[in-house]
Design a protein around this motif. Sequence first.
Motif, PDB file in Angstrom:
ATOM      1  N   LEU A   1     -10.239  16.078  21.648  1.00  0.00           N
ATOM      2  CA  LEU A   1     -11.327  15.938  20.657  1.00  0.00           C
ATOM      3  C   LEU A   1     -12.592  16.664  21.102  1.00  0.00           C
ATOM      4  O   LEU A   1     -13.146  16.375  22.154  1.00  0.00           O
ATOM      5  N   ILE A   2     -13.010  17.618  20.322  1.00  0.00           N
ATOM      6  CA  ILE A   2     -14.285  18.313  20.528  1.00  0.00           C
ATOM      7  C   ILE A   2     -15.290  17.861  19.475  1.00  0.00           C
ATOM      8  O   ILE A   2     -16.422  17.531  19.770  1.00  0.00           O
ATOM      9  N   MET A   3     -14.824  17.868  18.247  1.00  0.00           N
ATOM     10  CA  MET A   3     -15.685  17.447  17.137  1.00  0.00           C
ATOM     11  C   MET A   3     -14.818  16.932  15.996  1.00  0.00           C
ATOM     12  O   MET A   3     -13.677  17.373  15.806  1.00  0.00           O
TER      13      MET A   3
ATOM     14  N   ASP B   1      -6.672  36.954   6.405  1.00  0.00           N
ATOM     15  CA  ASP B   1      -5.807  35.797   6.208  1.00  0.00           C
ATOM     16  C   ASP B   1      -4.508  36.098   6.939  1.00  0.00           C
ATOM     17  O   ASP B   1      -3.750  36.970   6.526  1.00  0.00           O
ATOM     18  N   PHE B   2      -4.306  35.364   8.029  1.00  0.00           N
ATOM     19  CA  PHE B   2      -3.176  35.664   8.914  1.00  0.00           C
ATOM     20  C   PHE B   2      -1.890  34.970   8.466  1.00  0.00           C
ATOM     21  O   PHE B   2      -0.904  34.929   9.212  1.00  0.00           O
ATOM     22  N   ALA B   3      -1.885  34.372   7.278  1.00  0.00           N
ATOM     23  CA  ALA B   3      -0.724  33.588   6.811  1.00  0.00           C
ATOM     24  C   ALA B   3       0.501  34.473   6.573  1.00  0.00           C
ATOM     25  O   ALA B   3       1.629  33.968   6.551  1.00  0.00           O
TER      26      ALA B   3
ATOM     27  N   SER C   1       3.682  24.899  18.210  1.00  0.00           N
ATOM     28  CA  SER C   1       3.110  26.256  18.048  1.00  0.00           C
ATOM     29  C   SER C   1       2.014  26.510  19.081  1.00  0.00           C
ATOM     30  O   SER C   1       1.864  27.620  19.582  1.00  0.00           O
ATOM     31  N   LYS C   2       1.280  25.480  19.435  1.00  0.00           N
ATOM     32  CA  LYS C   2       0.254  25.634  20.472  1.00  0.00           C
ATOM     33  C   LYS C   2       0.917  25.775  21.848  1.00  0.00           C
ATOM     34  O   LYS C   2       0.416  26.475  22.722  1.00  0.00           O
ATOM     35  N   ALA C   3       2.070  25.157  22.027  1.00  0.00           N
ATOM     36  CA  ALA C   3       2.813  25.341  23.280  1.00  0.00           C
ATOM     37  C   ALA C   3       3.321  26.767  23.390  1.00  0.00           C
ATOM     38  O   ALA C   3       3.321  27.375  24.463  1.00  0.00           O
TER      39      ALA C   3
ATOM     40  N   TYR D   1     -13.082  35.879   9.063  1.00  0.00           N
ATOM     41  CA  TYR D   1     -13.182  34.686   8.212  1.00  0.00           C
ATOM     42  C   TYR D   1     -12.114  34.779   7.141  1.00  0.00           C
ATOM     43  O   TYR D   1     -11.714  35.864   6.733  1.00  0.00           O
ATOM     44  N   ARG D   2     -11.652  33.603   6.699  1.00  0.00           N
ATOM     45  CA  ARG D   2     -10.713  33.564   5.570  1.00  0.00           C
ATOM     46  C   ARG D   2     -11.449  33.101   4.317  1.00  0.00           C
ATOM     47  O   ARG D   2     -11.268  33.634   3.245  1.00  0.00           O
ATOM     48  N   THR D   3     -12.295  32.120   4.490  1.00  0.00           N
ATOM     49  CA  THR D   3     -13.103  31.584   3.385  1.00  0.00           C
ATOM     50  C   THR D   3     -14.540  32.050   3.561  1.00  0.00           C
ATOM     51  O   THR D   3     -15.104  31.857   4.649  1.00  0.00           O
ATOM     52  N   HIS D   4     -15.103  32.665   2.516  1.00  0.00           N
ATOM     53  CA  HIS D   4     -16.466  33.162   2.650  1.00  0.00           C
ATOM     54  C   HIS D   4     -17.442  32.000   2.476  1.00  0.00           C
ATOM     55  O   HIS D   4     -17.598  31.472   1.389  1.00  0.00           O
ATOM     56  N   ARG D   5     -18.076  31.591   3.553  1.00  0.00           N
ATOM     57  CA  ARG D   5     -19.091  30.522   3.531  1.00  0.00           C
ATOM     58  C   ARG D   5     -20.447  31.166   3.808  1.00  0.00           C
ATOM     59  O   ARG D   5     -20.525  32.311   4.259  1.00  0.00           O
ATOM     60  N   SER D   6     -21.501  30.382   3.625  1.00  0.00           N
ATOM     61  CA  SER D   6     -22.846  30.924   3.910  1.00  0.00           C
ATOM     62  C   SER D   6     -22.956  31.323   5.383  1.00  0.00           C
ATOM     63  O   SER D   6     -23.733  32.206   5.745  1.00  0.00           O
TER      64      SER D   6
ATOM     65  N   SER E   1     -15.874  31.376  10.834  1.00  0.00           N
ATOM     66  CA  SER E   1     -16.790  31.017   9.732  1.00  0.00           C
ATOM     67  C   SER E   1     -17.292  29.582   9.835  1.00  0.00           C
ATOM     68  O   SER E   1     -18.093  29.152   9.004  1.00  0.00           O
ATOM     69  N   GLN E   2     -16.801  28.837  10.841  1.00  0.00           N
ATOM     70  CA  GLN E   2     -17.277  27.469  10.986  1.00  0.00           C
ATOM     71  C   GLN E   2     -16.998  26.959  12.387  1.00  0.00           C
ATOM     72  O   GLN E   2     -16.284  27.600  13.172  1.00  0.00           O
ATOM     73  N   ARG E   3     -17.608  25.819  12.706  1.00  0.00           N
ATOM     74  CA  ARG E   3     -17.276  25.024  13.875  1.00  0.00           C
ATOM     75  C   ARG E   3     -17.242  25.821  15.183  1.00  0.00           C
ATOM     76  O   ARG E   3     -18.198  26.556  15.480  1.00  0.00           O
TER      77      ARG E   3
HETATM   78  N1  LIG Z   1     -12.070  20.662  16.826  1.00  0.00           N
HETATM   79  C1  LIG Z   1     -11.386  20.021  17.758  1.00  0.00           C
HETATM   80  O1  LIG Z   1     -11.688  18.860  18.105  1.00  0.00           O
HETATM   81  C2  LIG Z   1     -10.239  20.709  18.444  1.00  0.00           C
HETATM   82  C3  LIG Z   1      -9.999  22.063  18.272  1.00  0.00           C
HETATM   83  N2  LIG Z   1      -8.942  22.650  18.912  1.00  0.00           N
HETATM   84  C4  LIG Z   1      -8.692  24.091  18.712  1.00  0.00           C
HETATM   85  O2  LIG Z   1      -9.911  24.810  18.892  1.00  0.00           O
HETATM   86  C5  LIG Z   1      -9.984  25.874  17.932  1.00  0.00           C
HETATM   87  C6  LIG Z   1     -11.242  25.714  17.100  1.00  0.00           C
HETATM   88  O3  LIG Z   1     -11.213  24.422  16.493  1.00  0.00           O
HETATM   89  P1  LIG Z   1     -12.045  24.181  15.136  1.00  0.00           P
HETATM   90  O4  LIG Z   1     -13.354  24.881  15.239  1.00  0.00           O
HETATM   91  O5  LIG Z   1     -11.993  22.739  14.820  1.00  0.00           O
HETATM   92  O6  LIG Z   1     -11.140  24.996  14.104  1.00  0.00           O
HETATM   93  P2  LIG Z   1     -11.071  24.888  12.502  1.00  0.00           P
HETATM   94  O7  LIG Z   1     -10.088  23.826  12.122  1.00  0.00           O
HETATM   95  O8  LIG Z   1     -12.451  24.836  12.000  1.00  0.00           O
HETATM   96  O9  LIG Z   1     -10.375  26.304  12.165  1.00  0.00           O
HETATM   97  C7  LIG Z   1     -11.020  27.487  12.541  1.00  0.00           C
HETATM   98  C8  LIG Z   1     -10.837  28.493  11.468  1.00  0.00           C
HETATM   99  O10 LIG Z   1      -9.472  28.931  11.420  1.00  0.00           O
HETATM  100  C9  LIG Z   1      -9.371  29.629  10.194  1.00  0.00           C
HETATM  101  N3  LIG Z   1      -8.000  29.785   9.720  1.00  0.00           N
HETATM  102  C10 LIG Z   1      -7.094  28.829   9.487  1.00  0.00           C
HETATM  103  N4  LIG Z   1      -5.957  29.361   8.989  1.00  0.00           N
HETATM  104  C11 LIG Z   1      -6.172  30.703   8.886  1.00  0.00           C
HETATM  105  C12 LIG Z   1      -5.408  31.805   8.428  1.00  0.00           C
HETATM  106  N5  LIG Z   1      -4.175  31.622   7.934  1.00  0.00           N
HETATM  107  N6  LIG Z   1      -5.950  33.034   8.479  1.00  0.00           N
HETATM  108  C13 LIG Z   1      -7.208  33.221   8.958  1.00  0.00           C
HETATM  109  N7  LIG Z   1      -7.997  32.222   9.409  1.00  0.00           N
HETATM  110  C14 LIG Z   1      -7.478  30.980   9.363  1.00  0.00           C
HETATM  111  C15 LIG Z   1     -10.190  28.830   9.185  1.00  0.00           C
HETATM  112  O11 LIG Z   1     -10.799  29.784   8.342  1.00  0.00           O
HETATM  113  P3  LIG Z   1     -11.572  29.480   6.989  1.00  0.00           P
HETATM  114  O12 LIG Z   1     -12.253  28.153   7.201  1.00  0.00           O
HETATM  115  O13 LIG Z   1     -12.523  30.644   6.906  1.00  0.00           O
HETATM  116  O14 LIG Z   1     -10.549  29.416   5.881  1.00  0.00           O
HETATM  117  C16 LIG Z   1     -11.150  28.037  10.055  1.00  0.00           C
HETATM  118  O15 LIG Z   1     -12.507  28.268   9.785  1.00  0.00           O
HETATM  119  C17 LIG Z   1      -8.689  25.798  17.117  1.00  0.00           C
HETATM  120  O16 LIG Z   1      -7.736  26.700  17.617  1.00  0.00           O
HETATM  121  C18 LIG Z   1      -8.223  24.367  17.322  1.00  0.00           C
HETATM  122  O17 LIG Z   1      -6.811  24.220  17.172  1.00  0.00           O
HETATM  123  C19 LIG Z   1      -8.065  21.934  19.675  1.00  0.00           C
HETATM  124  C20 LIG Z   1      -8.263  20.587  19.867  1.00  0.00           C
HETATM  125  C21 LIG Z   1      -9.392  19.894  19.297  1.00  0.00           C
END
Ligand SMILES: NC(=O)C1=CN([C@@H]2O[C@H](COP(=O)(O)OP(=O)(O)OC[C@H]3O[C@@H](n4cnc5c(N)ncnc54)[C@H](OP(=O)(O)O)[C@@H]3O)[C@@H](O)[C@H]2O)C=CC1
Length: 235
Positions: free
Chosen positions: A178-180, A54-56, A150-152, A33-38, A11-13
């Motif tokens: 860092l990507i963004m 929601d994978f929590a 957890s990422k490891a 998506y977990r949060t409904h955004r535009s 839903s984002q990024r």
């Molecule tokens: N951005 C960066 O610079 C970096 C990113 N990464 C990795 O790259 C990937 C993408 O990064 P980025 O775009 O920033 O990610 P975000 O931090 O934007 O997270 C991506 C989405 O994960 C969803 N999410 C979080 N928790 C849950 C859950 N419990 N159930 C379902 N969905 C969930 C969120 O959903 P919602 O918003 O809809 O609630 C969010 O939109 C990630 O795995 C991140 O760890 C690694 C290093 C750097």
Amino acid sequence: MTAPILITGASQRIGLAYAMHCLERGTPVIATYRTHRSAVDTLEQAGARCLHADFATNQGIDSFINALLEETSALRAIIHNASDWLPESPDTDPADVMAAMMQIHSTTPYRINLACRHLLENSDAVTDIVHMTDYVVEKGSAKHIAYAASKAALENLTRSFARLLSPGVKVNSVAPSLIMFNEGDSEAYREKTLKKSLLGIAPGEVAAVETLQFLLDNPYITGRSIGLDGGRHLV
Ligand SMILES: NC(=O)C1=CN([C@@H]2O[C@H](COP(=O)(O)OP(=O)(O)OC[C@H]3O[C@@H](n4cnc5c(N)ncnc54)[C@H](OP(=O)(O)O)[C@@H]3O)[C@@H](O)[C@H]2O)C=CC1
Ligand SMILES: Nc1nc2c(c(=O)[nH]1)N=C([C@H](O)[C@@H](O)CO)CN2
């Protein structure tokens, strides 16, 4: 018609950017998506199927899996992108932080991969799983200890699933630094973080999109992690 690509957390990024990239290339997308955004409406207007998830909790994972199995009988790829970047903090129980980090970054991909492997194996062509990990898998993190662990774990799942699912399914990681930035990141944080890599930039989503597409297009990479980190390991 190509089978759809499943992208979690779209839903984002980065997840949203890759979903739009796939749709623009004519590849069907199932986005969670977990949060409904535009952006979810935008994805649907562009032809994506968007499923709430929601994978929590394990119940949340299981209800998503059931919805996915109703939605499709095949997948071109699964991109495990959903993630929370939780730091340790004085007002959160470390046990809760570790549980939440392992739930989203390890238990979720593990359960979805096992329950949905047949959707990937139902294909004449080779298919893909990509785990979005993190550079900190290599070095650890003093402020995001549970997150890094957890990422490891997710990185190790890459190797195990590459062994389990070959040769029909390739399984790889993308390990970004860092990507963004996030909204609200201070100038001081931005300046400090940019200095952590040799290239000193925040490349934006496109860098991750191109790396994901490279992995899906390459027939001879599996069980590997692609560092997308601007040379941070050499600073
Ligand atoms: N951005 C960066 O610079 C970096 C990113 N990464 C990795 O790259 C990937 C993408 O990064 P980025 O775009 O920033 O990610 P975000 O931090 O934007 O997270 C991506 C989405 O994960 C969803 N999410 C979080 N928790 C849950 C859950 N419990 N159930 C379902 N969905 C969930 C969120 O959903 P919602 O918003 O809809 O609630 C969010 O939109 C990630 O795995 C991140 O760890 C690694 C290093 C750097
Ligand atoms: N789920 C997320 N994981 C990570 C994020 C993020 O925004 N969401 N951001 C980072 C940082 O960019 C880090 O790589 C540099 O400080 C790490 N993981």
